[in-house]
Motif scaffolding. Structure first.
Motif, mmCIF file in Angstrom:
data_model
loop_
_atom_site.group_PDB
_atom_site.id
_atom_site.type_symbol
_atom_site.label_atom_id
_atom_site.label_comp_id
_atom_site.label_asym_id
_atom_site.label_seq_id
_atom_site.Cartn_x
_atom_site.Cartn_y
_atom_site.Cartn_z
ATOM 1 N N ASP A 1 0.701 -1.756 -0.076
ATOM 2 C CA ASP A 1 0.212 0.068 0.335
ATOM 3 C C ASP A 1 0.993 0.968 0.492
ATOM 4 O O ASP A 1 0.263 2.462 -0.919
ATOM 5 C CB ASP A 1 -0.918 -0.367 1.629
ATOM 6 N N GLU A 2 1.977 1.453 0.889
ATOM 7 C CA GLU A 2 3.126 2.455 0.809
ATOM 8 C C GLU A 2 3.664 2.899 -0.351
ATOM 9 O O GLU A 2 3.537 3.827 -1.059
ATOM 10 C CB GLU A 2 3.709 2.109 1.572
ATOM 11 N N ASP A 3 3.815 1.861 -1.239
ATOM 12 C CA ASP A 3 5.228 2.134 -2.225
ATOM 13 C C ASP A 3 3.603 2.165 -3.406
ATOM 14 O O ASP A 3 4.306 2.972 -3.681
ATOM 15 C CB ASP A 3 5.757 0.506 -2.891
ATOM 16 N N ARG A 4 2.746 1.879 -3.375
ATOM 17 C CA ARG A 4 1.619 2.269 -4.152
ATOM 18 C C ARG A 4 1.224 3.528 -4.291
ATOM 19 O O ARG A 4 0.347 4.416 -5.414
ATOM 20 C CB ARG A 4 0.451 1.088 -4.916
ATOM 21 N N GLN A 5 0.967 3.817 -3.117
ATOM 22 C CA GLN A 5 0.505 5.450 -2.985
ATOM 23 C C GLN A 5 1.864 6.023 -3.347
ATOM 24 O O GLN A 5 1.328 7.139 -4.635
ATOM 25 C CB GLN A 5 0.145 4.756 -1.122
ATOM 26 N N ALA A 6 2.699 6.246 -3.009
ATOM 27 C CA ALA A 6 3.751 6.915 -3.761
ATOM 28 C C ALA A 6 4.338 6.787 -5.042
ATOM 29 O O ALA A 6 4.039 8.174 -5.379
ATOM 30 C CB ALA A 6 5.181 6.513 -3.091
ATOM 31 N N ALA A 7 4.142 6.061 -5.976
ATOM 32 C CA ALA A 7 3.947 5.537 -7.317
ATOM 33 C C ALA A 7 2.818 7.013 -7.333
ATOM 34 O O ALA A 7 3.217 7.517 -8.402
ATOM 35 C CB ALA A 7 3.626 4.593 -7.714
ATOM 36 N N LEU A 8 1.060 6.801 -6.750
ATOM 37 C CA LEU A 8 0.371 7.343 -7.611
ATOM 38 C C LEU A 8 0.451 8.602 -7.372
ATOM 39 O O LEU A 8 -0.004 9.725 -8.138
ATOM 40 C CB LEU A 8 -0.672 6.956 -5.921
ATOM 41 N N ASP A 9 1.121 8.640 -5.882
ATOM 42 C CA ASP A 9 1.777 10.503 -5.282
ATOM 43 C C ASP A 9 2.768 11.432 -6.352
ATOM 44 O O ASP A 9 2.917 12.224 -6.800
ATOM 45 C CB ASP A 9 2.577 10.624 -4.377
ATOM 46 N N ARG A 10 3.527 10.672 -6.937
ATOM 47 C CA ARG A 10 4.249 11.334 -8.196
ATOM 48 C C ARG A 10 3.429 11.370 -9.106
ATOM 49 O O ARG A 10 3.669 12.369 -10.110
ATOM 50 C CB ARG A 10 5.617 9.917 -8.505
ATOM 51 N N ILE A 11 3.109 10.070 -10.313
ATOM 52 C CA ILE A 11 2.222 9.765 -10.717
ATOM 53 C C ILE A 11 0.879 11.398 -10.823
ATOM 54 O O ILE A 11 0.695 13.039 -12.067
ATOM 55 C CB ILE A 11 0.964 9.184 -11.264
ATOM 56 N N HIS A 12 0.204 12.309 -9.734
ATOM 57 C CA HIS A 12 -0.255 12.932 -9.257
ATOM 58 C C HIS A 12 0.078 14.355 -9.592
ATOM 59 O O HIS A 12 -0.590 15.233 -10.169
ATOM 60 C CB HIS A 12 -1.290 12.904 -8.012
#
Length: 242
Positions: A73-84
């Motif tokens: 969950d932490e890594d996926r959210q970090a990736a989404l944060d970079r995309i956003h």
């Protein structure tokens, strides 16, 4: 045509769509594939497919959608944060896709019905239809890819400009039954000030076509959308496919 896919064009709808394209640079034609649209939807909805997740990244390559979702969950959210963060500043996108190959070794890994669709789009009958709709005799080929927009997926504004590839017109075959406007995923066209001048919901079976280059985007699919937004997209080109 192989696999039972063929064109289903009403001449009255065709005339209206051709006039609109000539006048505005974009148009919509309903019911292009008839019952074939339902078969293509069912093919794309089959969970067997290994979708790639596309987003703008320094490496310029897609990643496995299943692998992206399997992160912690932490890594996926970090990736989404970079995309956003990138989306807030300029060009960014997030959606899933299957590239459709009709020749070469990669064609053997393409789902047969999707391959048949792009073969249809490169048939003389279909290319003649495209040239008649646009009034542009330069069209000689059509590439294609299957796309899947899940909740939260989007495509920021861009123009599709790419003269080297021979892009003349972009097309979208919408393959999501019973899509509602409030679920998002609209194909939107923008003027020079960034104002949305037209928004097309992904009406099932409809073909959207627009002249390239033209500023457009796909709005975010709502978190409560109960099904993916499916389509086959590509460009009508002045160059043969390689």
């Amino acid at each position: 045509m192989s696999d039972g896919l063929n064109l289903a064009v009403d001449e009255v709808d065709f005339a209206v769509a051709a006039e609109r394209l000539a006048r505005t640079g974009r148009t919509r034609l309903p019911g292009l594939l008839g019952e074939g649209a339902g078969r293509l939807h069912d093919e794309m909805a089959d969970p067997i497919h290994d979708w790639a997740r596309a987003f703008h990244n320094p490496f310029g390559v897609d990643v496995s959608a299943a692998g992206f979702d399997a992160q912690s969950d932490e890594d996926r959210q970090a990736a989404l944060d970079r995309i956003h963060a990138g989306a807030a500043k300029g060009l960014q996108f997030l959606f899933d896709r299957l590239l459709i190959h009709t020749t070469g070794d990669e064609a053997s890994h393409t789902p047969p019905l999707l391959k048949a669709a792009v073969e249809l789009f490169n048939s003389e009958a279909y290319l003649a239809f495209a040239r008649r709709l646009t009034g542009d005799d330069r069209i000689v080929s059509a590439d294609g890819q299957a796309t899947r927009y899940l909740p939260g997926h989007f495509l920021n504004r861009h123009t599709d400009a790419n003269e080297a590839s021979g892009r003349l017109y972009a097309y979208v075959v919408n393959l999501s039954p019973r899509w509602r406007a409030e679920w998002g995923g609209h194909l939107q066209f923008l003027d020079e000030t960034g104002e949305v001048t037209e928004s097309m919901i992904p009406a099932f079976g409809a073909l959207n076509v627009f002249k390239v280059p033209q500023s457009h985007a796909v709005s975010v699919v709502a978190p409560f959308a109960p099904a993916p937004r499916y389509s086959i997209i590509g460009w009508w080109r002045s160059q043969a496919l390689t």
